[in-house]
Design a protein around this motif. Structure first.
Motif, PDB file in Angstrom:
ATOM      1  N   ILE A 131      -2.226   7.790   4.599  1.00 54.94           N
ATOM      2  CA  ILE A 131      -3.057   6.581   4.506  1.00 54.94           C
ATOM      3  C   ILE A 131      -4.079   6.727   3.382  1.00 54.94           C
ATOM      4  CG2 ILE A 131      -4.794   5.203   5.719  1.00 54.94           C
ATOM      5  CD1 ILE A 131      -3.259   5.897   8.323  1.00 54.94           C
ATOM      6  N   GLU A 132      -4.726   7.891   3.338  1.00 52.82           N
ATOM      7  CA  GLU A 132      -5.722   8.146   2.292  1.00 52.82           C
ATOM      8  C   GLU A 132      -5.080   8.134   0.906  1.00 52.82           C
ATOM      9  OE1 GLU A 132      -8.757  11.703   0.807  1.00 52.82           O
ATOM     10  OE2 GLU A 132      -7.482  11.999   2.567  1.00 52.82           O
ATOM     11  N   GLU A 135      -4.658   4.609  -0.248  1.00 49.86           N
ATOM     12  CA  GLU A 135      -5.963   4.010  -0.504  1.00 49.86           C
ATOM     13  C   GLU A 135      -6.507   4.467  -1.862  1.00 49.86           C
ATOM     14  OE1 GLU A 135      -8.325   5.077   2.873  1.00 49.86           O
ATOM     15  OE2 GLU A 135      -7.542   3.458   4.136  1.00 49.86           O
ATOM     16  N   ARG A 136      -6.298   5.737  -2.175  1.00 46.76           N
ATOM     17  CA  ARG A 136      -6.747   6.264  -3.476  1.00 46.76           C
ATOM     18  C   ARG A 136      -5.975   5.606  -4.617  1.00 46.76           C
ATOM     19  NH1 ARG A 136      -5.280  12.077  -2.941  1.00 46.76           N
ATOM     20  NH2 ARG A 136      -5.903  12.216  -5.123  1.00 46.76           N
ATOM     21  N   ASN A 138      -4.527   2.616  -4.612  1.00 47.06           N
ATOM     22  CA  ASN A 138      -4.946   1.219  -4.756  1.00 47.06           C
ATOM     23  C   ASN A 138      -6.352   1.077  -5.309  1.00 47.06           C
ATOM     24  OD1 ASN A 138      -2.562  -0.016  -4.005  1.00 47.06           O
ATOM     25  ND2 ASN A 138      -3.073  -0.085  -1.834  1.00 47.06           N
ATOM     26  N   THR A 139      -7.221   2.018  -4.971  1.00 49.86           N
ATOM     27  CA  THR A 139      -8.577   1.998  -5.549  1.00 49.86           C
ATOM     28  C   THR A 139      -8.504   2.138  -7.060  1.00 49.86           C
ATOM     29  OG1 THR A 139      -9.564   2.926  -3.540  1.00 49.86           O
ATOM     30  CG2 THR A 139     -10.808   3.175  -5.593  1.00 49.86           C
ATOM     31  N   SER A 168      -2.132  -1.195   2.836  1.00 52.53           N
ATOM     32  CA  SER A 168      -3.287  -0.307   2.843  1.00 52.53           C
ATOM     33  C   SER A 168      -4.572  -1.101   3.115  1.00 52.53           C
ATOM     34  CB  SER A 168      -3.391   0.392   1.485  1.00 52.53           C
ATOM     35  OG  SER A 168      -4.625   1.043   1.339  1.00 52.53           O
ATOM     36  N   LYS A 169      -5.560  -0.441   3.731  1.00 54.95           N
ATOM     37  CA  LYS A 169      -6.864  -1.080   3.953  1.00 54.95           C
ATOM     38  C   LYS A 169      -7.505  -1.454   2.616  1.00 54.95           C
ATOM     39  CE  LYS A 169      -7.944   1.107   8.387  1.00 54.95           C
ATOM     40  NZ  LYS A 169      -8.875   2.009   9.127  1.00 54.95           N
ATOM     41  N   VAL A 170      -7.236  -0.651   1.602  1.00 52.35           N
ATOM     42  CA  VAL A 170      -7.651  -1.004   0.243  1.00 52.35           C
ATOM     43  C   VAL A 170      -6.496  -1.807  -0.348  1.00 52.35           C
ATOM     44  CG1 VAL A 170      -8.315  -0.161  -2.031  1.00 52.35           C
ATOM     45  CG2 VAL A 170      -9.022   1.092   0.025  1.00 52.35           C
ATOM     46  N   CYS A 172      -3.731  -3.676  -2.365  1.00 46.71           N
ATOM     47  CA  CYS A 172      -3.062  -3.510  -3.657  1.00 46.71           C
ATOM     48  C   CYS A 172      -3.349  -4.755  -4.505  1.00 46.71           C
ATOM     49  CB  CYS A 172      -1.561  -3.340  -3.437  1.00 46.71           C
ATOM     50  SG  CYS A 172      -0.633  -3.073  -4.963  1.00 46.71           S
TER      51      CYS A 172
END
Length: 223
Positions: A131-132, A135-136, A138-139, A168-170, A172
């Motif tokens: 998951i992380e 997120e990285r 997409n950030t 993802s929570k962040v 795309c």
């Protein structure tokens, strides 16, 4: 029948397009695949040309830009690489890694979960890292899309990983049906910068594909 592949790097692109227009009047440009389908006078396909992604053009094969801003993204379990190209110049690149693979079985935690579901602490750790990981990615993508006007998105990603990229929570910065998407038509053995850079360089040359039965017609038209 065997397929022949020819690198047309030495032929000026304007000359190539001129010969296509003259000898394959019923050609079709496919924006999604960035290819030109070569059709004979009966509209039967006899070959295709994969075009350099740094070139932008219209349906009449008029070049509208040769400095296309392309974001390349390659993702596999535990590894990812991003590269931004302005024409033939690399303006940015970075890589990511994460602990996502079950060491003994050699499969990703995502594939394992699809079969077994959540289990022990190690699996939960790998899932959290997965998951992380996205997120990285997409950030970083969000920042790049804010800093650059991305014209094409070249993607190499296994189908099992696509949902993690887009759910993802962040969020795309592009969706699954983004018109700019281009599936990288090359095998990338591992998602690191070295391999992605090799793929980018291969995509800079126009490549001709045709079946052996059409060789005489193709050679006469393009050579």
């Amino acid at each position: 029948m065997s397929q022949t592949t020819v690198n047309l790097f030495d032929m000026p692109i304007e000359q190539l397009f001129s010969r296509v227009k003259t000898n394959f009047r019923l050609y079709q440009y496919d924006y999604r695949k960035h290819t030109v389908l070569l059709n004979d006078d009966r509209s039967d396909a006899v070959g295709q040309i994969r075009l350099p992604l740094h070139l932008s053009l219209d349906d009449q094969l008029n070049i509208t830009g040769n400095e296309t801003l392309v974001l390349y993204l390659s993702i596999e379990s535990g590894h990812a690489a991003i590269c931004v190209m302005q024409g033939k110049s690399n303006v940015y690149h970075t890589t990511f890694s994460a602990y996502m693979t079950r060491k003994k079985q050699g499969v990703s935690q995502i594939k394992y979960l699809n079969k077994k579901g959540k289990s022990r602490a190690g699996s939960r750790v790998r899932l959290a890292k997965t998951i992380e990981f996205f997120e990285r990615i997409n950030t970083a993508l969000i920042r790049l899309f804010e800093e650059h006007e991305i014209e094409r998105i070249a993607l190499n990603c296994n189908a099992t990983l696509i949902p993690y990229l887009h759910n993802s929570k962040v969020a795309c910065p592009f969706d699954k049906k983004d018109s700019r998407l281009y599936k990288i038509p090359l095998h990338i053995p591992q998602s690191n910068f070295t391999n992605l850079d090799k793929a980018v360089k291969k995509l800079m040359a126009p490549i001709l594909f045709y079946e052996s039965e059409h060789e005489l017609m193709i050679n006469k038209a393009l050579n």
